[in-house]
Design a protein around this motif. Structure first.
Motif, PDB file in Angstrom:
ATOM      1  N   LEU A 255      24.721  41.756  39.619  1.00 14.80           N
ATOM      2  CA  LEU A 255      25.833  40.375  39.047  1.00 14.80           C
ATOM      3  C   LEU A 255      26.698  41.255  38.510  1.00 14.80           C
ATOM      4  O   LEU A 255      27.169  41.828  37.785  1.00 14.80           O
ATOM      5  N   HIS A 256      28.037  39.984  38.394  1.00 15.16           N
ATOM      6  CA  HIS A 256      28.657  40.240  37.896  1.00 15.16           C
ATOM      7  C   HIS A 256      29.196  39.717  36.928  1.00 15.16           C
ATOM      8  O   HIS A 256      28.817  38.441  36.945  1.00 15.16           O
ATOM      9  N   LEU A 257      29.279  40.559  35.126  1.00 17.18           N
ATOM     10  CA  LEU A 257      29.136  40.039  33.485  1.00 17.18           C
ATOM     11  C   LEU A 257      31.028  38.854  33.725  1.00 17.18           C
ATOM     12  O   LEU A 257      31.623  39.117  33.406  1.00 17.18           O
ATOM     13  N   THR A 258      31.006  37.804  34.122  1.00 15.58           N
ATOM     14  CA  THR A 258      31.661  36.633  34.162  1.00 15.58           C
ATOM     15  C   THR A 258      31.845  36.281  32.169  1.00 15.58           C
ATOM     16  O   THR A 258      31.309  35.944  32.039  1.00 15.58           O
ATOM     17  N   THR A 259      33.174  36.918  31.839  1.00 18.52           N
ATOM     18  CA  THR A 259      33.367  36.924  30.874  1.00 18.52           C
ATOM     19  C   THR A 259      34.807  36.145  30.234  1.00 18.52           C
ATOM     20  O   THR A 259      35.511  35.529  29.559  1.00 18.52           O
ATOM     21  N   ASP A 260      35.645  35.841  31.553  1.00 16.10           N
ATOM     22  CA  ASP A 260      37.190  35.634  31.164  1.00 16.10           C
ATOM     23  C   ASP A 260      37.830  35.173  32.429  1.00 16.10           C
ATOM     24  O   ASP A 260      38.653  35.225  33.113  1.00 16.10           O
ATOM     25  N   GLY A 261      36.683  33.923  33.705  1.00 14.13           N
ATOM     26  CA  GLY A 261      37.317  33.743  34.885  1.00 14.13           C
ATOM     27  C   GLY A 261      36.446  34.460  35.551  1.00 14.13           C
ATOM     28  O   GLY A 261      36.672  36.170  35.742  1.00 14.13           O
ATOM     29  N   ASN A 262      36.594  34.386  37.297  1.00 16.85           N
ATOM     30  CA  ASN A 262      37.418  35.386  38.089  1.00 16.85           C
ATOM     31  C   ASN A 262      37.746  35.912  38.397  1.00 16.85           C
ATOM     32  O   ASN A 262      38.229  36.198  39.848  1.00 16.85           O
ATOM     33  N   GLN A 263      39.122  35.176  38.176  1.00 14.04           N
ATOM     34  CA  GLN A 263      40.492  35.808  38.671  1.00 14.04           C
ATOM     35  C   GLN A 263      41.309  36.484  37.245  1.00 14.04           C
ATOM     36  O   GLN A 263      42.553  36.076  37.531  1.00 14.04           O
ATOM     37  N   GLU A 264      40.589  37.859  36.574  1.00 13.10           N
ATOM     38  CA  GLU A 264      41.725  38.618  35.965  1.00 13.10           C
ATOM     39  C   GLU A 264      42.666  38.823  36.503  1.00 13.10           C
ATOM     40  O   GLU A 264      43.853  39.318  35.924  1.00 13.10           O
ATOM     41  N   SER A 265      42.200  39.490  37.222  1.00 15.91           N
ATOM     42  CA  SER A 265      43.459  40.302  38.298  1.00 15.91           C
ATOM     43  C   SER A 265      44.619  39.366  38.052  1.00 15.91           C
ATOM     44  O   SER A 265      46.419  39.596  37.823  1.00 15.91           O
ATOM     45  N   LEU A 266      45.110  38.246  37.889  1.00 17.63           N
ATOM     46  CA  LEU A 266      46.377  37.404  38.400  1.00 17.63           C
ATOM     47  C   LEU A 266      47.219  36.851  36.697  1.00 17.63           C
ATOM     48  O   LEU A 266      48.184  36.786  36.614  1.00 17.63           O
ATOM     49  N   LYS A 267      46.226  37.165  36.334  1.00 20.39           N
ATOM     50  CA  LYS A 267      46.682  37.387  34.938  1.00 20.39           C
ATOM     51  C   LYS A 267      47.441  38.876  33.879  1.00 20.39           C
ATOM     52  O   LYS A 267      48.277  38.624  32.953  1.00 20.39           O
ATOM     53  N   ASN A 268      48.085  39.707  35.073  1.00 15.88           N
ATOM     54  CA  ASN A 268      48.373  40.635  34.667  1.00 15.88           C
ATOM     55  C   ASN A 268      49.134  40.471  34.672  1.00 15.88           C
ATOM     56  O   ASN A 268      50.190  40.467  36.124  1.00 15.88           O
ATOM     57  N   ILE A 269      50.778  41.706  34.318  1.00 15.11           N
ATOM     58  CA  ILE A 269      51.787  41.979  34.428  1.00 15.11           C
ATOM     59  C   ILE A 269      52.046  42.605  35.978  1.00 15.11           C
ATOM     60  O   ILE A 269      53.489  42.087  36.642  1.00 15.11           O
ATOM     61  N   ASP A 270      51.499  43.606  36.529  1.00 14.57           N
ATOM     62  CA  ASP A 270      51.628  43.592  37.310  1.00 14.57           C
ATOM     63  C   ASP A 270      50.935  43.416  38.569  1.00 14.57           C
ATOM     64  O   ASP A 270      50.225  44.280  39.570  1.00 14.57           O
ATOM     65  N   MET A 271      50.293  42.547  38.899  1.00 11.97           N
ATOM     66  CA  MET A 271      48.841  42.126  39.658  1.00 11.97           C
ATOM     67  C   MET A 271      49.634  42.112  40.730  1.00 11.97           C
ATOM     68  O   MET A 271      48.925  42.083  42.036  1.00 11.97           O
ATOM     69  N   ASN A 272      50.772  42.303  41.528  1.00 14.97           N
ATOM     70  CA  ASN A 272      51.225  42.599  42.737  1.00 14.97           C
ATOM     71  C   ASN A 272      51.324  44.259  43.344  1.00 14.97           C
ATOM     72  O   ASN A 272      52.161  44.484  44.750  1.00 14.97           O
ATOM     73  N   CYS A 273      51.391  45.043  42.487  1.00 12.18           N
ATOM     74  CA  CYS A 273      51.058  46.248  42.309  1.00 12.18           C
ATOM     75  C   CYS A 273      50.541  47.226  43.971  1.00 12.18           C
ATOM     76  O   CYS A 273      51.641  47.651  44.729  1.00 12.18           O
ATOM     77  N   ASN A 274      49.611  46.802  44.386  1.00 14.59           N
ATOM     78  CA  ASN A 274      49.293  47.233  45.515  1.00 14.59           C
ATOM     79  C   ASN A 274      49.838  46.432  46.364  1.00 14.59           C
ATOM     80  O   ASN A 274      50.375  46.681  47.442  1.00 14.59           O
ATOM     81  N   HIS A 275      50.246  45.013  46.420  1.00 16.14           N
ATOM     82  CA  HIS A 275      50.920  44.225  47.028  1.00 16.14           C
ATOM     83  C   HIS A 275      52.715  45.657  47.594  1.00 16.14           C
ATOM     84  O   HIS A 275      52.855  45.023  48.329  1.00 16.14           O
ATOM     85  N   ASP A 276      52.620  45.456  46.663  1.00 12.67           N
ATOM     86  CA  ASP A 276      54.509  46.419  46.762  1.00 12.67           C
ATOM     87  C   ASP A 276      54.331  47.979  47.297  1.00 12.67           C
ATOM     88  O   ASP A 276      54.887  48.828  47.989  1.00 12.67           O
ATOM     89  N   ILE A 277      53.185  48.147  46.701  1.00 15.16           N
ATOM     90  CA  ILE A 277      53.109  49.237  47.352  1.00 15.16           C
ATOM     91  C   ILE A 277      52.536  49.461  49.196  1.00 15.16           C
ATOM     92  O   ILE A 277      53.101  50.470  50.192  1.00 15.16           O
ATOM     93  N   ILE A 278      51.180  48.502  49.220  1.00 11.54           N
ATOM     94  CA  ILE A 278      51.559  48.597  50.963  1.00 11.54           C
ATOM     95  C   ILE A 278      52.782  48.574  52.379  1.00 11.54           C
ATOM     96  O   ILE A 278      52.739  48.425  52.926  1.00 11.54           O
ATOM     97  N   LYS A 279      53.348  47.292  51.261  1.00  9.45           N
ATOM     98  CA  LYS A 279      54.543  47.279  51.788  1.00  9.45           C
ATOM     99  C   LYS A 279      56.029  47.899  52.146  1.00  9.45           C
ATOM    100  O   LYS A 279      56.505  48.335  53.489  1.00  9.45           O
ATOM    101  N   ALA A 280      55.614  49.298  51.324  1.00 11.92           N
ATOM    102  CA  ALA A 280      56.819  50.285  50.804  1.00 11.92           C
ATOM    103  C   ALA A 280      56.554  51.412  51.887  1.00 11.92           C
ATOM    104  O   ALA A 280      57.026  52.329  52.015  1.00 11.92           O
ATOM    105  N   ASN A 281      54.526  51.050  52.113  1.00 18.48           N
ATOM    106  CA  ASN A 281      54.079  52.341  53.258  1.00 18.48           C
ATOM    107  C   ASN A 281      54.727  51.200  54.664  1.00 18.48           C
ATOM    108  O   ASN A 281      53.888  52.240  55.697  1.00 18.48           O
ATOM    109  N   ASN A 282      54.833  50.929  54.703  1.00 24.88           N
ATOM    110  CA  ASN A 282      54.902  49.323  56.461  1.00 24.88           C
ATOM    111  C   ASN A 282      53.000  49.405  56.553  1.00 24.88           C
ATOM    112  O   ASN A 282      53.192  49.705  58.241  1.00 24.88           O
TER     113      ASN A 282
END
Length: 354
Positions: A255-282
């Motif tokens: 069970l996921h105890l939802t307290t602030d919606g199910n897309q919380e990561s989209l509210k962070n200033i560095d939400m694309n951090c993983n995508h940037d790391i993946i791109k940097a490593n080709n």
């Protein structure tokens, strides 16, 4: 002379008193708090395997999640001793609270991104080099588990055919809207009943990642938890390296105890951090659906007698083997110069049922 003798005696007694005070009041390290040992070979500090699974997470303080995390603390405690909870934190108050619930504690080590988030790879490496267990797993910090999850892990560990294979165990969660003053209890035995109110997310990412020590963490990127891209990239990465993926969703109530919606990561200033790391490593994947949990090559379900079984899937969704997957495999091969067996790709990849 008498006066000198008295002074010496007083000095000796005072010294003994000071030493006694230091010994009595010196902070003692609890047995649940591990001191990380520098070790590049992932050798354990104890040779006896004590746990089936060490399940870990990490938290940042958020007022909205305080009540839900109390539920998580108690729920994970009930999984012990077969599943040992562990938290990565440097916060003293949180550390003490977790220790009180018989969790283990380790400090955050490898961190990335603007908000200094622990990497998934770093947490796995720290746990494996410090604590003895058959399996190690990360879970989002707002998930609770029922008894069937514990049983699913036991069944996997009892399967001799999986002993010498790298594993990645996955599961989807049921979203439950959590309101602290409406449903604070969430008793361990009540979770299957509460689960009937939940629903699975539409996207196909896993919320837990469990591996053995054979998983190729040394080749994984330094992706962080709680940001987009980590789950589906890791699954696609594992598939590309012929890791055995097992989806335990059918036999595990999570069970996921939802307290602030199910897309919380989209509210962070560095939400694309993983995508940037993946791109940097080709090592981008043109279509992340190839990392959906549906693409796992094994799954669990129930026999007619109620026992759990593991089976190798013969049918897959069409998106699991899009050209994007084979392009991703080529990138992995080029990056790590690995030879991959073709056995994995000999199944019938029809879209007709499983």
């Amino acid at each position: 002379m008498a006066r000198l003798y008295v002074r010496r005696r007083v000095l000796i007694i005072s010294s003994l008193v000071i030493i006694l005070v230091i010994v009595l009041f010196q902070p003692r390290k609890t047995s649940h708090e591990y001191q990380k040992q520098p070790n590049n070979n992932h050798k354990e500090t104890n040779t006896d395997l004590k746990h089936n699974l060490v399940m870990f997470t990490t938290w940042r303080h958020r007022a909205k999640k305080v009540h839900a995390r109390e539920v998580v603390l108690r729920n994970w405690r009930h999984l012990s001793p077969k599943i040992q909870p562990l938290i990565f934190t440097k916060t003293g108050v949180l550390r003490d609270r977790c220790l009180a619930e018989n969790w283990l504690v380790l400090p955050e080590d490898e961190i990335r991104c603007l908000n200094k988030i622990p990497t998934l790879r770093g947490m796995f490496n720290s746990a494996m080099s410090t604590i003895n267990s058959h399996l190690y797993g990360f879970s989002n910090g707002d998930l609770v588990f029922a008894k069937d999850f514990v049983k699913s892990i036991e069944v996997i560990l009892s399967d001799e055919s999986l002993k010498n294979k790298p594993l990645l165990i996955l599961a989807k969660r049921l979203n439950i809207e959590y309101r602290p003053y409406r449903n604070t209890a969430f008793a361990y035995d009540d979770i299957p009943r509460i689960a009937k109110q939940g629903e699975y997310p539409k996207e196909g990412s896993s919320d837990i990642f469990i591996t053995n020590k054979l998983f190729p963490w040394k080749r994984a990127l330094e992706l962080v938890i709680g940001r987009m891209g980590v789950g589906m990239w890791l699954s696609a990465f594992a598939r590309a390296l012929n890791v055995t993926l097992i989806d335990v969703t059918n036999t595990s109530t999570v069970l996921h105890l939802t307290t602030d919606g199910n897309q919380e990561s989209l509210k962070n200033i560095d939400m694309n951090c993983n995508h940037d790391i993946i791109k940097a490593n080709n090592l981008t994947c043109d279509n992340f659906s190839v990392g959906f949990i549906d693409c796992a090559d094994h799954a669990t379900n129930y026999k007619q007698n109620g026992d759990i079984r593991i089976f190798k899937k013969q049918y897959f969704k069409s998106y699991c083997f899009k050209p994007a997957f084979y392009r991703f495999v080529d990138k992995i091969k080029a990056r790590f110069s690995v030879e991959l067996s073709n056995n994995y790709y000999e199944a019938d990849f029809s879209t007709k049922g499983r």
